[in-house]
Design a protein around this motif. Structure first.
Motif, PDB file in Angstrom:
ATOM      1  N   ASN A 159     179.603 -15.680  30.498  1.00 57.27           N
ATOM      2  CA  ASN A 159     178.512 -15.115  29.696  1.00 57.27           C
ATOM      3  C   ASN A 159     177.264 -14.809  30.512  1.00 57.27           C
ATOM      4  OD1 ASN A 159     179.792 -15.094  27.099  1.00 57.27           O
ATOM      5  ND2 ASN A 159     179.758 -17.323  27.230  1.00 57.27           N
ATOM      6  N   LEU A 160     177.320 -15.027  31.814  1.00 57.97           N
ATOM      7  CA  LEU A 160     176.170 -14.737  32.673  1.00 57.97           C
ATOM      8  C   LEU A 160     175.947 -13.230  32.722  1.00 57.97           C
ATOM      9  CD1 LEU A 160     174.065 -16.051  34.578  1.00 57.97           C
ATOM     10  CD2 LEU A 160     175.656 -15.597  36.451  1.00 57.97           C
ATOM     11  N   ARG A 161     174.754 -12.796  32.322  1.00 59.71           N
ATOM     12  CA  ARG A 161     174.431 -11.372  32.296  1.00 59.71           C
ATOM     13  C   ARG A 161     173.284 -11.007  33.237  1.00 59.71           C
ATOM     14  NH1 ARG A 161     178.717 -11.670  30.739  1.00 59.71           N
ATOM     15  NH2 ARG A 161     179.545 -11.151  28.711  1.00 59.71           N
ATOM     16  N   ARG A 162     172.437 -11.967  33.553  1.00 62.61           N
ATOM     17  CA  ARG A 162     171.280 -11.711  34.410  1.00 62.61           C
ATOM     18  C   ARG A 162     171.253 -12.741  35.526  1.00 62.61           C
ATOM     19  NH1 ARG A 162     166.241 -13.922  33.794  1.00 62.61           N
ATOM     20  NH2 ARG A 162     164.628 -12.905  35.008  1.00 62.61           N
ATOM     21  N   LEU A 163     171.218 -12.263  36.779  1.00 56.32           N
ATOM     22  CA  LEU A 163     171.206 -13.160  37.932  1.00 56.32           C
ATOM     23  C   LEU A 163     170.136 -12.691  38.904  1.00 56.32           C
ATOM     24  CD1 LEU A 163     172.476 -15.543  39.481  1.00 56.32           C
ATOM     25  CD2 LEU A 163     174.098 -13.902  40.451  1.00 56.32           C
ATOM     26  N   GLU A 164     169.186 -13.577  39.194  1.00 57.43           N
ATOM     27  CA  GLU A 164     168.135 -13.301  40.163  1.00 57.43           C
ATOM     28  C   GLU A 164     168.184 -14.377  41.234  1.00 57.43           C
ATOM     29  OE1 GLU A 164     164.236 -12.468  38.690  1.00 57.43           O
ATOM     30  OE2 GLU A 164     165.013 -11.627  36.816  1.00 57.43           O
ATOM     31  N   LEU A 165     168.409 -13.953  42.474  1.00 60.97           N
ATOM     32  CA  LEU A 165     168.488 -14.892  43.594  1.00 60.97           C
ATOM     33  C   LEU A 165     167.477 -14.494  44.661  1.00 60.97           C
ATOM     34  CD1 LEU A 165     172.361 -15.144  43.993  1.00 60.97           C
ATOM     35  CD2 LEU A 165     170.837 -16.709  42.767  1.00 60.97           C
ATOM     36  N   CYS A 166     166.670 -15.445  45.058  1.00 57.00           N
ATOM     37  CA  CYS A 166     165.688 -15.224  46.120  1.00 57.00           C
ATOM     38  C   CYS A 166     165.876 -16.337  47.147  1.00 57.00           C
ATOM     39  CB  CYS A 166     164.282 -15.237  45.549  1.00 57.00           C
ATOM     40  SG  CYS A 166     163.006 -14.990  46.786  1.00 57.00           S
ATOM     41  N   GLY A 167     166.405 -15.973  48.309  1.00 55.69           N
ATOM     42  CA  GLY A 167     166.602 -16.958  49.366  1.00 55.69           C
ATOM     43  C   GLY A 167     167.836 -17.821  49.197  1.00 55.69           C
ATOM     44  N   PHE A 220     179.645 -12.133  39.474  1.00 60.13           N
ATOM     45  CA  PHE A 220     179.015 -10.815  39.490  1.00 60.13           C
ATOM     46  C   PHE A 220     179.675  -9.823  38.534  1.00 60.13           C
ATOM     47  CE2 PHE A 220     178.133 -12.572  43.736  1.00 60.13           C
ATOM     48  CZ  PHE A 220     176.751 -12.430  43.775  1.00 60.13           C
ATOM     49  N   ASP A 221     180.845 -10.156  38.010  1.00 61.36           N
ATOM     50  CA  ASP A 221     181.680  -9.191  37.304  1.00 61.36           C
ATOM     51  C   ASP A 221     181.114  -8.652  35.989  1.00 61.36           C
ATOM     52  OD1 ASP A 221     183.357  -9.658  39.411  1.00 61.36           O
ATOM     53  OD2 ASP A 221     184.996 -10.490  38.227  1.00 61.36           O
ATOM     54  N   GLN A 222     180.333  -9.414  35.263  1.00 64.65           N
ATOM     55  CA  GLN A 222     179.856  -8.986  33.943  1.00 64.65           C
ATOM     56  C   GLN A 222     178.336  -8.868  33.855  1.00 64.65           C
ATOM     57  OE1 GLN A 222     181.957  -8.092  31.424  1.00 64.65           O
ATOM     58  NE2 GLN A 222     183.562  -8.384  32.934  1.00 64.65           N
ATOM     59  N   LEU A 223     177.664  -8.766  34.988  1.00 62.85           N
ATOM     60  CA  LEU A 223     176.195  -8.759  34.982  1.00 62.85           C
ATOM     61  C   LEU A 223     175.622  -7.457  34.435  1.00 62.85           C
ATOM     62  CD1 LEU A 223     175.406 -10.341  38.467  1.00 62.85           C
ATOM     63  CD2 LEU A 223     175.376 -11.455  36.231  1.00 62.85           C
ATOM     64  N   ASN A 224     174.498  -7.596  33.722  1.00 63.77           N
ATOM     65  CA  ASN A 224     173.677  -6.452  33.325  1.00 63.77           C
ATOM     66  C   ASN A 224     172.568  -6.241  34.352  1.00 63.77           C
ATOM     67  OD1 ASN A 224     174.084  -7.856  30.229  1.00 63.77           O
ATOM     68  ND2 ASN A 224     174.806  -5.793  30.613  1.00 63.77           N
ATOM     69  N   THR A 225     172.060  -7.355  34.905  1.00 66.28           N
ATOM     70  CA  THR A 225     170.949  -7.305  35.853  1.00 66.28           C
ATOM     71  C   THR A 225     171.282  -8.155  37.071  1.00 66.28           C
ATOM     72  OG1 THR A 225     169.348  -7.072  34.057  1.00 66.28           O
ATOM     73  CG2 THR A 225     168.492  -7.816  36.182  1.00 66.28           C
ATOM     74  N   LEU A 226     171.110  -7.554  38.246  1.00 67.40           N
ATOM     75  CA  LEU A 226     171.287  -8.274  39.508  1.00 67.40           C
ATOM     76  C   LEU A 226     170.070  -8.006  40.375  1.00 67.40           C
ATOM     77  CD1 LEU A 226     172.894  -9.966  41.527  1.00 67.40           C
ATOM     78  CD2 LEU A 226     174.078  -7.859  42.224  1.00 67.40           C
ATOM     79  N   TYR A 227     169.377  -9.075  40.738  1.00 70.68           N
ATOM     80  CA  TYR A 227     168.176  -8.990  41.566  1.00 70.68           C
ATOM     81  C   TYR A 227     168.386  -9.893  42.773  1.00 70.68           C
ATOM     82  CZ  TYR A 227     163.290  -9.632  42.961  1.00 70.68           C
ATOM     83  OH  TYR A 227     162.122  -9.688  43.665  1.00 70.68           O
ATOM     84  N   LEU A 228     168.348  -9.309  43.962  1.00 73.86           N
ATOM     85  CA  LEU A 228     168.525 -10.075  45.197  1.00 73.86           C
ATOM     86  C   LEU A 228     167.318  -9.840  46.097  1.00 73.86           C
ATOM     87  CD1 LEU A 228     172.237  -9.121  45.905  1.00 73.86           C
ATOM     88  CD2 LEU A 228     171.401 -11.250  44.875  1.00 73.86           C
ATOM     89  N   ASP A 229     166.720 -10.931  46.571  1.00 80.02           N
ATOM     90  CA  ASP A 229     165.540 -10.812  47.411  1.00 80.02           C
ATOM     91  C   ASP A 229     165.560 -11.896  48.476  1.00 80.02           C
ATOM     92  OD1 ASP A 229     163.058  -9.860  48.300  1.00 80.02           O
ATOM     93  OD2 ASP A 229     161.940 -11.136  46.912  1.00 80.02           O
ATOM     94  N   THR A 257     179.068  -2.760  33.181  1.00 85.79           N
ATOM     95  CA  THR A 257     178.007  -3.503  32.511  1.00 85.79           C
ATOM     96  C   THR A 257     176.654  -3.453  33.222  1.00 85.79           C
ATOM     97  OG1 THR A 257     178.642  -5.533  33.669  1.00 85.79           O
ATOM     98  CG2 THR A 257     179.639  -5.147  31.502  1.00 85.79           C
ATOM     99  N   LEU A 258     176.628  -3.207  34.524  1.00 85.48           N
ATOM    100  CA  LEU A 258     175.380  -3.277  35.293  1.00 85.48           C
ATOM    101  C   LEU A 258     174.408  -2.176  34.885  1.00 85.48           C
ATOM    102  CD1 LEU A 258     174.110  -5.008  37.556  1.00 85.48           C
ATOM    103  CD2 LEU A 258     174.854  -3.245  39.153  1.00 85.48           C
ATOM    104  N   GLU A 259     173.195  -2.597  34.523  1.00 82.21           N
ATOM    105  CA  GLU A 259     172.134  -1.667  34.120  1.00 82.21           C
ATOM    106  C   GLU A 259     171.004  -1.646  35.154  1.00 82.21           C
ATOM    107  OE1 GLU A 259     170.979  -2.949  30.258  1.00 82.21           O
ATOM    108  OE2 GLU A 259     172.938  -2.521  29.382  1.00 82.21           O
ATOM    109  N   ASP A 260     170.705  -2.817  35.741  1.00 83.82           N
ATOM    110  CA  ASP A 260     169.591  -2.931  36.684  1.00 83.82           C
ATOM    111  C   ASP A 260     170.067  -3.606  37.964  1.00 83.82           C
ATOM    112  OD1 ASP A 260     167.426  -1.958  34.980  1.00 83.82           O
ATOM    113  OD2 ASP A 260     167.790  -3.776  33.814  1.00 83.82           O
ATOM    114  N   LEU A 261     169.766  -2.961  39.093  1.00 82.15           N
ATOM    115  CA  LEU A 261     170.084  -3.501  40.394  1.00 82.15           C
ATOM    116  C   LEU A 261     168.836  -3.395  41.265  1.00 82.15           C
ATOM    117  CD1 LEU A 261     172.093  -4.530  42.578  1.00 82.15           C
ATOM    118  CD2 LEU A 261     172.594  -2.121  43.065  1.00 82.15           C
ATOM    119  N   VAL A 262     168.367  -4.545  41.764  1.00 78.47           N
ATOM    120  CA  VAL A 262     167.201  -4.579  42.635  1.00 78.47           C
ATOM    121  C   VAL A 262     167.588  -5.321  43.903  1.00 78.47           C
ATOM    122  CG1 VAL A 262     164.809  -5.310  42.901  1.00 78.47           C
ATOM    123  CG2 VAL A 262     165.640  -4.605  40.644  1.00 78.47           C
TER     124      VAL A 262
END
Length: 108
Positions: free
Chosen positions: A52-60, A70-79, A102-107
């Motif tokens: 059910n993970l849809r939004r993942l933000e990873l910094c460092g 990563f398979d069902q994400l709507n938002t992936l943010y990597l910094d 499913t991916l809508e936002d990629l940063v």
């Protein structure tokens, strides 16, 4: 939503738990690591099981780039991913194919 911000590498108990424990309930996760104290790199978050993970933000934080999380994400943010662990273009392409429906936002 679970947010863990600016923790130090020496304080990894909670993060280790996230890497070691599958989760059917988490929908959004944000982790920001303090790089001055070292790098935390590990395997698959939630042992690769967080359907059910849809939004993942990873910094460092460096997960396994081949993880099914990563398979069902709507938002992936990597910094702030260290150079030695950054995504290659081929690995990024694989992630995009796996979550392409499913991916809508990629940063990056």
């Amino acid at each position: 939503h679970l947010s863990i911000k600016v923790f130090k590498a020496s304080e990894t108990f909670m993060l280790e738990h996230l890497f070691d424990t599958p989760s059917d309930t988490i929908k959004s996760l944000e982790i920001a690591m303090d790089h001055t104290s070292g790098l935390y790199a590990s395997g698959s978050l939630f042992q690769g099981h967080a359907p059910n993970l849809r939004r993942l933000e990873l910094c460092g934080v460096v997960p396994s780039w081949t993880s099914p999380i990563f398979d069902q994400l709507n938002t992936l943010y990597l910094d702030d991913i260290p150079k030695a662990h950054r995504l290659t273009l081929s690995v990024l392409s694989e992630i995009l194919v796996r979550c392409g429906q499913t991916l809508e936002d990629l940063v990056l």
